[in-house]
Scaffold this motif. Structure first.
Motif, PDB file in Angstrom:
ATOM      1  N   LYS A  50       0.807  -1.223   0.000  1.00 26.86           N
ATOM      2  CA  LYS A  50       0.000   0.000   0.000  1.00 26.86           C
ATOM      3  C   LYS A  50       0.835   1.265   0.000  1.00 26.86           C
ATOM      4  O   LYS A  50       0.417   2.271  -0.542  1.00 26.86           O
ATOM      5  CB  LYS A  50      -0.960   0.010   1.204  1.00 26.86           C
ATOM      6  CG  LYS A  50      -2.053  -1.039   1.101  1.00 26.86           C
ATOM      7  CD  LYS A  50      -2.894  -0.752  -0.109  1.00 26.86           C
ATOM      8  CE  LYS A  50      -4.002  -1.749  -0.293  1.00 26.86           C
ATOM      9  NZ  LYS A  50      -4.818  -1.454  -1.455  1.00 26.86           N
ATOM     10  N   SER A  51       1.986   1.266   0.642  1.00 27.77           N
ATOM     11  CA  SER A  51       2.828   2.463   0.665  1.00 27.77           C
ATOM     12  C   SER A  51       4.248   2.063   1.028  1.00 27.77           C
ATOM     13  O   SER A  51       4.494   0.980   1.541  1.00 27.77           O
ATOM     14  CB  SER A  51       2.293   3.485   1.667  1.00 27.77           C
ATOM     15  OG  SER A  51       2.342   2.965   2.978  1.00 27.77           O
ATOM     16  N   TYR A  52       5.167   2.967   0.756  1.00 24.61           N
ATOM     17  CA  TYR A  52       6.553   2.732   1.124  1.00 24.61           C
ATOM     18  C   TYR A  52       7.103   3.988   1.759  1.00 24.61           C
ATOM     19  O   TYR A  52       6.556   5.086   1.585  1.00 24.61           O
ATOM     20  CB  TYR A  52       7.401   2.301  -0.074  1.00 24.61           C
ATOM     21  CG  TYR A  52       7.481   3.350  -1.168  1.00 24.61           C
ATOM     22  CD1 TYR A  52       8.463   4.325  -1.148  1.00 24.61           C
ATOM     23  CD2 TYR A  52       6.562   3.362  -2.213  1.00 24.61           C
ATOM     24  CE1 TYR A  52       8.534   5.292  -2.129  1.00 24.61           C
ATOM     25  CE2 TYR A  52       6.630   4.316  -3.202  1.00 24.61           C
ATOM     26  CZ  TYR A  52       7.616   5.278  -3.160  1.00 24.61           C
ATOM     27  OH  TYR A  52       7.683   6.233  -4.129  1.00 24.61           O
ATOM     28  N   THR A  53       8.186   3.833   2.496  1.00 23.90           N
ATOM     29  CA  THR A  53       8.821   4.984   3.132  1.00 23.90           C
ATOM     30  C   THR A  53      10.313   4.887   2.978  1.00 23.90           C
ATOM     31  O   THR A  53      10.871   3.803   2.794  1.00 23.90           O
ATOM     32  CB  THR A  53       8.503   5.056   4.643  1.00 23.90           C
ATOM     33  OG1 THR A  53       8.995   3.876   5.262  1.00 23.90           O
ATOM     34  CG2 THR A  53       7.029   5.211   4.902  1.00 23.90           C
ATOM     35  N   GLY A  54      10.954   6.045   3.078  1.00 20.89           N
ATOM     36  CA  GLY A  54      12.403   6.110   3.179  1.00 20.89           C
ATOM     37  C   GLY A  54      13.150   5.741   1.926  1.00 20.89           C
ATOM     38  O   GLY A  54      12.605   5.626   0.837  1.00 20.89           O
ATOM     39  N   HIS A  55      14.382   5.634   2.110  1.00 19.37           N
ATOM     40  CA  HIS A  55      15.365   5.212   1.142  1.00 19.37           C
ATOM     41  C   HIS A  55      15.693   6.274   0.100  1.00 19.37           C
ATOM     42  O   HIS A  55      15.847   5.974  -1.078  1.00 19.37           O
ATOM     43  CB  HIS A  55      14.970   3.888   0.483  1.00 19.37           C
ATOM     44  CG  HIS A  55      16.180   3.131   0.045  1.00 19.37           C
ATOM     45  ND1 HIS A  55      17.044   2.600   0.949  1.00 19.37           N
ATOM     46  CD2 HIS A  55      16.684   2.859  -1.171  1.00 19.37           C
ATOM     47  CE1 HIS A  55      18.038   2.017   0.292  1.00 19.37           C
ATOM     48  NE2 HIS A  55      17.843   2.157  -0.987  1.00 19.37           N
ATOM     49  N   ALA A  56      15.773   7.508   0.551  1.00 20.66           N
ATOM     50  CA  ALA A  56      16.314   8.541  -0.315  1.00 20.66           C
ATOM     51  C   ALA A  56      17.834   8.439  -0.282  1.00 20.66           C
ATOM     52  O   ALA A  56      18.412   7.916   0.669  1.00 20.66           O
ATOM     53  CB  ALA A  56      15.863   9.917   0.154  1.00 20.66           C
ATOM     54  N   GLU A  57      18.487   8.960  -1.302  1.00 20.31           N
ATOM     55  CA  GLU A  57      19.947   8.825  -1.411  1.00 20.31           C
ATOM     56  C   GLU A  57      20.689   9.420  -0.217  1.00 20.31           C
ATOM     57  O   GLU A  57      21.684   8.886   0.222  1.00 20.31           O
ATOM     58  CB  GLU A  57      20.414   9.488  -2.700  1.00 20.31           C
ATOM     59  CG  GLU A  57      19.804   8.858  -3.919  1.00 20.31           C
ATOM     60  CD  GLU A  57      20.842   8.293  -4.848  1.00 20.31           C
ATOM     61  OE1 GLU A  57      22.032   8.502  -4.602  1.00 20.31           O
ATOM     62  OE2 GLU A  57      20.445   7.633  -5.807  1.00 20.31           O
TER      63      GLU A  57
END
Length: 145
Positions: A50-57
């Motif tokens: 349904k959704s994801y978060t995080g994992h920006a460079e």
């Protein structure tokens, strides 16, 4: 959507919308889970992301994906439960043999292949439609009287 490296393994979070599980259980199963701690029920569950978060460079935040139970059927007989237990064991054996315990994504085994015996003893889609048609006809006939 963020791109994951082959080494990244997202953490799975189960959201609180488990109404599909509750709806597929009988009153007796629900009471048994409450009244007898340790009670086990077996189910086939469909999970949808349904959704994801995080994992920006520039973030040091682990990737997470939230999943929801969007479909569920709970075994209502001992035979159904035994078939699901055997399917689970077969899938586990397959993961051991294929060495896929840490793999992300779909594994090489098809879980539905283990359920042939169970599905042949269950109603077909056509039988379900006929049952619903008869039930609706009975309901309509009741009002005509």
């Amino acid at each position: 959507m963020p791109k994951l490296s082959p080494a990244d393994v997202p953490e799975i979070k189960l959201d609180s919308a488990a109404v599909a599980v509750e709806a597929s259980m009988t009153r007796e199963q629900r009471r048994g889970l409450f009244e007898k701690p340790g009670t086990v029920v077996y189910a086939i569950v469909e999970l949808t992301s349904k959704s994801y978060t995080g994992h920006a460079e520039d973030e040091d935040k682990p990737a997470q994906v939230k999943v929801r139970v969007t479909g569920c059927e709970v075994a209502r007989t001992n035979e159904d439960a035994a078939a699901l237990v055997e399917a689970r064991r077969a899938m586990y054996r397959g993961r051991q043999i294929d060495g896929t315990f840490d793999e992300v994504g779909q594994g090489p085994m098809r879980p539905d292949a283990s359920l042939d015996v169970l599905t042949t003893s269950k109603p077909t889609e056509g039988e379900l439609k006929e049952y619903k048609r008869r039930r609706e006809q009975e309901r309509q006939d009741e009002y005509v009287r």
